[in-house]
Design a protein around this motif. Structure first.
Motif, short mmCIF file in Angstrom:
data_model
loop_
_atom_site.label_atom_id
_atom_site.label_comp_id
_atom_site.label_asym_id
_atom_site.label_seq_id
_atom_site.Cartn_x
_atom_site.Cartn_y
_atom_site.Cartn_z
N ILE A 10 -19.86 -41.08 29.21
CA ILE A 10 -18.81 -41.75 28.48
C ILE A 10 -17.41 -42.08 29.46
CG2 ILE A 10 -16.64 -41.21 26.78
CD1 ILE A 10 -19.68 -41.57 25.58
N ALA A 11 -17.27 -41.28 30.36
CA ALA A 11 -16.09 -41.66 31.43
C ALA A 11 -16.84 -43.00 31.98
CB ALA A 11 -16.35 -40.36 32.36
N LEU A 12 -18.01 -43.13 32.32
CA LEU A 12 -18.51 -44.31 33.08
C LEU A 12 -18.09 -45.44 32.01
CD1 LEU A 12 -19.67 -45.96 35.21
CD2 LEU A 12 -21.99 -45.57 34.28
N ARG A 13 -18.30 -45.20 30.86
CA ARG A 13 -17.89 -46.43 29.84
C ARG A 13 -16.61 -46.84 29.80
NH1 ARG A 13 -21.20 -45.25 24.20
NH2 ARG A 13 -23.00 -44.28 25.11
N GLY A 15 -14.19 -46.20 32.16
CA GLY A 15 -13.86 -46.74 33.38
C GLY A 15 -14.33 -47.89 33.47
N LEU A 16 -15.44 -48.62 33.22
CA LEU A 16 -15.86 -49.96 33.13
C LEU A 16 -15.24 -50.99 32.01
CD1 LEU A 16 -19.85 -49.44 33.36
CD2 LEU A 16 -18.42 -50.03 35.27
N ALA A 17 -14.79 -50.21 31.21
CA ALA A 17 -14.10 -51.01 29.82
C ALA A 17 -12.72 -51.17 30.52
CB ALA A 17 -13.89 -50.48 28.64
N ALA A 18 -12.11 -50.15 31.11
CA ALA A 18 -10.78 -50.29 31.73
C ALA A 18 -10.55 -51.33 33.04
CB ALA A 18 -10.26 -49.01 32.15
N ARG A 19 -11.81 -51.63 33.75
CA ARG A 19 -11.83 -52.49 34.82
C ARG A 19 -11.68 -54.01 34.20
NH1 ARG A 19 -17.06 -52.25 38.02
NH2 ARG A 19 -16.33 -54.01 38.93
N GLY A 79 -21.79 -48.64 24.39
CA GLY A 79 -22.80 -48.45 25.07
C GLY A 79 -23.82 -49.56 25.14
N GLU A 80 -23.47 -50.93 24.66
CA GLU A 80 -24.28 -51.78 24.51
C GLU A 80 -24.80 -52.53 25.88
OE1 GLU A 80 -22.37 -54.48 21.63
OE2 GLU A 80 -22.81 -52.90 19.94
N VAL A 81 -23.99 -52.28 26.90
CA VAL A 81 -24.15 -52.79 28.19
C VAL A 81 -24.42 -51.59 29.20
CG1 VAL A 81 -22.88 -53.84 30.15
CG2 VAL A 81 -22.10 -54.48 27.66
#
Length: 228
Positions: A10-13, A15-19, A79-81
């Protein structure tokens, strides 16, 4: 906001969305998720997240952002990516080795799958395609930290030496940036194996190509190595 316990996934998701929402950042995105779903976000709650939840969360903090970027962020949060497989290794290629070929960029997140949203894909797989052969010549990783003010222009620049872009999803403004660098975007929402789509392209190249593609074929290709 106090620290929120998050799983690594979840932290990775987040972080990636925030990017891809750099003007928002992780802390503000967490406030939006808190407003929409409650904290801590989990895989189950994020799966129920909808676009309207992002727009309305935290008193409309994201309401003014471009819809295509919100859709890309939503896909990541839900989580679709994924990144379940590493990218394939490029194959040797010397410029001019495949006469009559064209260069195709494919937005991908996992293996050799066409599963990338233009604004959120982690890499472009670049293929040289002729009627007789399909060859992966480069894997171009994407670093949006180098995008400065315009992520779409940065990403389009990475594939400016290609003639076609295959992508699972792309918004109108992003598509305009791709067209501006003389690349023809093709949206294939069903995704799937990249090479299956490229084999279909081979059939078109070998038959009666539509006028726009025939023009591309006559123009030839630029040297390998996209903008960095």
């Amino acid at each position: 906001m106090t620290a929120v316990p998050l799983s690594d996934d979840i932290a990775l998701r987040i972080g990636l969305a925030a990017r891809i929402l750099p003007e928002i950042g992780v802390a503000r995105l967490l406030r939006v998720l808190d407003s929409a779903l409650g904290l801590p976000p989990t895989a189950d709650t994020l799966e129920r997240l909808r676009l309207r939840d992002l727009r309305q969360g935290a008193d409309g903090a994201l309401a003014d952002l471009e819809p295509e970027r919100l859709k890309d962020a939503l896909a990541i949060l839900r989580g679709e990516v994924g990144d379940t497989q590493p990218p394939p290794l490029p194959e040797p290629y010397v410029e001019g080795e495949l006469p009559g070929s064209i260069r195709v960029a494919c937005a991908s997140d996992s293996g050799e799958q066409l599963d990338g949203h233009f604004g959120a894909a982690r890499r472009f797989l670049v293929y040289q395609v002729s009627t007789a052969e399909i060859r992966l010549i480069e894997v171009r990783e994407i670093d949006d930290g180098r995008a400065e003010d315009d992520r779409n222009s940065y990403r389009a620049g990475l594939i400016a030496d290609c003639q076609l872009l295959y992508v699972a999803s792309i918004g109108g403004p992003a598509a305009a940036k791709v067209v501006k660098v003389d690349v023809h975007p093709i949206r294939l929402g069903a995704g799937g194996e990249i090479r299956e789509h490229l084999r279909a392209l081979q059939d078109v190249l070998a038959g009666h190509a539509p006028p726009w593609l025939a023009k591309v074929m006559r123009q030839g290709v630029a040297p390998a190595g996209g903008a960095a």
